[in-house]
Scaffold this motif. Structure first.
Motif, PDB file in Angstrom:
ATOM      1  N   ALA A  86       0.824  -1.205   0.000  1.00 49.09           N
ATOM      2  CA  ALA A  86       0.000   0.000   0.000  1.00 49.09           C
ATOM      3  C   ALA A  86       0.857   1.254   0.000  1.00 49.09           C
ATOM      4  CB  ALA A  86      -0.928   0.016   1.221  1.00 49.09           C
ATOM      5  N   GLY A  87       0.244   2.357  -0.371  1.00 47.86           N
ATOM      6  CA  GLY A  87       0.777   3.678  -0.102  1.00 47.86           C
ATOM      7  C   GLY A  87       0.015   4.242   1.078  1.00 47.86           C
ATOM      8  N   ILE A  88       0.514   5.328   1.648  1.00 43.88           N
ATOM      9  CA  ILE A  88      -0.111   5.915   2.832  1.00 43.88           C
ATOM     10  C   ILE A  88      -0.353   7.402   2.601  1.00 43.88           C
ATOM     11  CG2 ILE A  88       0.199   6.502   5.270  1.00 43.88           C
ATOM     12  CD1 ILE A  88       1.981   3.977   5.476  1.00 43.88           C
ATOM     13  N   ILE A  89      -1.592   7.825   2.767  1.00 40.69           N
ATOM     14  CA  ILE A  89      -1.918   9.248   2.788  1.00 40.69           C
ATOM     15  C   ILE A  89      -2.229   9.612   4.238  1.00 40.69           C
ATOM     16  CG2 ILE A  89      -3.511  11.040   2.028  1.00 40.69           C
ATOM     17  CD1 ILE A  89      -3.807   9.581  -0.606  1.00 40.69           C
ATOM     18  N   ASP A 134      -3.964  18.027  10.863  1.00 37.17           N
ATOM     19  CA  ASP A 134      -4.191  19.479  10.958  1.00 37.17           C
ATOM     20  C   ASP A 134      -4.246  20.150   9.584  1.00 37.17           C
ATOM     21  OD1 ASP A 134      -4.235  19.243  13.713  1.00 37.17           O
ATOM     22  OD2 ASP A 134      -2.120  19.785  13.953  1.00 37.17           O
ATOM     23  N   GLY A 135      -4.916  19.515   8.646  1.00 34.98           N
ATOM     24  CA  GLY A 135      -5.108  20.106   7.328  1.00 34.98           C
ATOM     25  C   GLY A 135      -3.928  19.971   6.383  1.00 34.98           C
ATOM     26  N   LYS A 136      -2.844  19.334   6.814  1.00 33.05           N
ATOM     27  CA  LYS A 136      -1.683  19.095   5.962  1.00 33.05           C
ATOM     28  C   LYS A 136      -1.641  17.610   5.577  1.00 33.05           C
ATOM     29  CE  LYS A 136       0.024  23.296   6.143  1.00 33.05           C
ATOM     30  NZ  LYS A 136       0.139  24.154   4.933  1.00 33.05           N
ATOM     31  N   THR A 137      -1.300  17.357   4.304  1.00 37.54           N
ATOM     32  CA  THR A 137      -1.357  15.985   3.793  1.00 37.54           C
ATOM     33  C   THR A 137      -0.013  15.528   3.254  1.00 37.54           C
ATOM     34  OG1 THR A 137      -3.707  16.181   3.243  1.00 37.54           O
ATOM     35  CG2 THR A 137      -2.473  14.463   2.116  1.00 37.54           C
ATOM     36  N   ILE A 138       0.410  14.360   3.728  1.00 34.41           N
ATOM     37  CA  ILE A 138       1.644  13.706   3.288  1.00 34.41           C
ATOM     38  C   ILE A 138       1.254  12.417   2.569  1.00 34.41           C
ATOM     39  CG2 ILE A 138       3.795  12.610   4.040  1.00 34.41           C
ATOM     40  CD1 ILE A 138       3.548  14.360   6.610  1.00 34.41           C
ATOM     41  N   TYR A 139       1.853  12.193   1.402  1.00 35.94           N
ATOM     42  CA  TYR A 139       1.619  10.952   0.666  1.00 35.94           C
ATOM     43  C   TYR A 139       2.942  10.203   0.545  1.00 35.94           C
ATOM     44  CZ  TYR A 139      -0.168   7.923  -3.165  1.00 35.94           C
ATOM     45  OH  TYR A 139      -0.555   6.864  -3.954  1.00 35.94           O
ATOM     46  N   HIS A 172      -6.896  14.606  -3.424  1.00 34.44           N
ATOM     47  CA  HIS A 172      -6.212  15.096  -2.225  1.00 34.44           C
ATOM     48  C   HIS A 172      -5.309  16.276  -2.558  1.00 34.44           C
ATOM     49  CE1 HIS A 172      -7.473  11.509   0.061  1.00 34.44           C
ATOM     50  NE2 HIS A 172      -7.241  10.849  -1.066  1.00 34.44           N
ATOM     51  N   ASP A 173      -5.292  17.242  -1.674  1.00 38.91           N
ATOM     52  CA  ASP A 173      -4.384  18.381  -1.789  1.00 38.91           C
ATOM     53  C   ASP A 173      -3.104  18.002  -1.048  1.00 38.91           C
ATOM     54  OD1 ASP A 173      -3.223  20.843  -2.128  1.00 38.91           O
ATOM     55  OD2 ASP A 173      -4.462  21.860  -0.626  1.00 38.91           O
ATOM     56  N   ILE A 174      -2.128  17.484  -1.782  1.00 36.81           N
ATOM     57  CA  ILE A 174      -0.944  16.873  -1.180  1.00 36.81           C
ATOM     58  C   ILE A 174       0.155  17.919  -0.994  1.00 36.81           C
ATOM     59  CG2 ILE A 174       0.818  15.087  -1.448  1.00 36.81           C
ATOM     60  CD1 ILE A 174      -1.289  13.632  -3.294  1.00 36.81           C
ATOM     61  N   ASP A 175       0.547  18.095   0.253  1.00 34.41           N
ATOM     62  CA  ASP A 175       1.583  19.071   0.571  1.00 34.41           C
ATOM     63  C   ASP A 175       2.982  18.512   0.366  1.00 34.41           C
ATOM     64  OD1 ASP A 175       0.095  21.475   1.860  1.00 34.41           O
ATOM     65  OD2 ASP A 175      -0.825  19.714   2.761  1.00 34.41           O
ATOM     66  N   LEU A 176       3.173  17.252   0.690  1.00 33.11           N
ATOM     67  CA  LEU A 176       4.499  16.635   0.633  1.00 33.11           C
ATOM     68  C   LEU A 176       4.359  15.175   0.234  1.00 33.11           C
ATOM     69  CD1 LEU A 176       7.589  16.817   1.279  1.00 33.11           C
ATOM     70  CD2 LEU A 176       6.997  16.248   3.651  1.00 33.11           C
ATOM     71  N   ALA A 177       5.129  14.748  -0.773  1.00 34.94           N
ATOM     72  CA  ALA A 177       5.077  13.361  -1.233  1.00 34.94           C
ATOM     73  C   ALA A 177       6.466  12.743  -1.200  1.00 34.94           C
ATOM     74  CB  ALA A 177       4.513  13.277  -2.650  1.00 34.94           C
ATOM     75  N   PHE A 178       6.516  11.492  -0.797  1.00 35.30           N
ATOM     76  CA  PHE A 178       7.747  10.706  -0.808  1.00 35.30           C
ATOM     77  C   PHE A 178       7.603   9.655  -1.895  1.00 35.30           C
ATOM     78  CE2 PHE A 178       7.606  12.581   3.379  1.00 35.30           C
ATOM     79  CZ  PHE A 178       8.929  12.977   3.583  1.00 35.30           C
ATOM     80  N   VAL A 179       8.449   9.788  -2.945  1.00 35.80           N
ATOM     81  CA  VAL A 179       8.286   9.016  -4.170  1.00 35.80           C
ATOM     82  C   VAL A 179       9.523   8.159  -4.439  1.00 35.80           C
ATOM     83  CG1 VAL A 179       7.918   9.186  -6.669  1.00 35.80           C
ATOM     84  CG2 VAL A 179       6.822  10.832  -5.136  1.00 35.80           C
ATOM     85  N   PRO A 180       9.362   6.840  -4.613  1.00 30.66           N
ATOM     86  CA  PRO A 180      10.519   5.979  -4.885  1.00 30.66           C
ATOM     87  C   PRO A 180      11.088   6.218  -6.276  1.00 30.66           C
ATOM     88  CG  PRO A 180       8.496   4.717  -5.125  1.00 30.66           C
ATOM     89  CD  PRO A 180       8.095   6.068  -4.596  1.00 30.66           C
ATOM     90  N   ILE A 181      12.426   6.229  -6.382  1.00 32.05           N
ATOM     91  CA  ILE A 181      13.068   6.468  -7.687  1.00 32.05           C
ATOM     92  C   ILE A 181      14.112   5.404  -8.027  1.00 32.05           C
ATOM     93  CG2 ILE A 181      12.736   8.965  -7.411  1.00 32.05           C
ATOM     94  CD1 ILE A 181      15.870   9.114  -7.033  1.00 32.05           C
ATOM     95  N   GLY A 182      14.297   4.411  -7.192  1.00 33.17           N
ATOM     96  CA  GLY A 182      15.437   3.501  -7.312  1.00 33.17           C
ATOM     97  C   GLY A 182      15.488   2.618  -8.537  1.00 33.17           C
TER      98      GLY A 182
END
Length: 226
Positions: A126-129, A133-138, A156-166
């Protein structure tokens, strides 16, 4: 809210007096700056069951009486080891006292390899959203590129995302660039690279290809505030 990165896919979120760890792979992760004996966590979120993501969950959870939130089969597996778990599944969300967690699709595998070599099936990855407090991390977890990422970006209004690039096990930089555009996050941090030779990548080259000010390379221990 303070959000820090600790190599591979390890992310720490500190908000409202709670410390949340995502995929705490510390032991065996030479790039990680955390020291297992001093790690504190009220909550542990897991994307899937591979050893380089479950990592030190059992020891951390037992030391801190942490709540472990994970896909259903993985949560049950860890619950059988005596951990306090909350099982979820893809598409489901739940409001906790620290914020709301939603599990998304991720195209990958999920199993845990015991010390004796036994492979335990741990359900769907899975991924996690995470919304606090109104801020969204994916945190995308380990995944291939898939078009429903567009939908998550629209929903979703995503403020910060952690994306795999390997690459090799997950998206490579080219696919990760497209994924980043689809999810429309305000900031994108590359993860899941350089831990092993087969996933060595240049994160700076990746972020340079994103929109101006969108990409951010975080070294182990770096922190941002939302």
């Amino acid at each position: 809210m303070k959000v820090s990165y600790h190599a591979h896919s390890v992310v720490k979120v500190e908000a409202n007096g709670k410390t949340i760890l995502i995929d705490p792979f510390i032991t065996g992760n030479e790039n990680c700056d955390l020291k297992l004996e001093s790690v504190k966590a009220d909550v542990i979120l897991l994307t899937h069951g591979h050893n380089d993501h479950v990592g030190d969950t059992e020891e951390i959870a037992k030391n801190n009486n942490s709540l472990v939130i994970a896909p259903f089969e993985l949560a049950n597996y860890l619950g059988d080891k005596g951990l306090n778990t909350h099982p979820m599944h893809i598409g489901g969300s739940h409001e906790f006292d620290f914020g709301t967690v939603k599990l998304t699709q991720a195209f990958h595998g999920s199993s845990y390899t015991e010390e004796d070599g036994t492979i335990v099936y741990t359900g769907m990855p899975a991924g996690i959203i995470l919304t606090i407090d109104g801020k969204t991390i994916y945190h995308l977890g380990d995944t291939a590129l898939f078009t429903d990422l567009k939908m998550y970006g629209e929903m979703h209004d995503i403020d910060l995302a952690f994306v795999p690039i390997g690459d090799n096990f997950t998206m490579g930089p080219a696919d990760a660039k497209l994924a980043s555009e689809w999810i429309q996050a305000k900031q994108v941090v590359p993860i899941h690279y350089d831990t092993f030779p087969v996933i060595e990548q240049d994160p700076n080259a990746f972020v340079e290809k994103l929109g101006k000010g969108v990409g951010k390379v975080m070294k182990a221990g770096d922190m941002v505030e939302l």
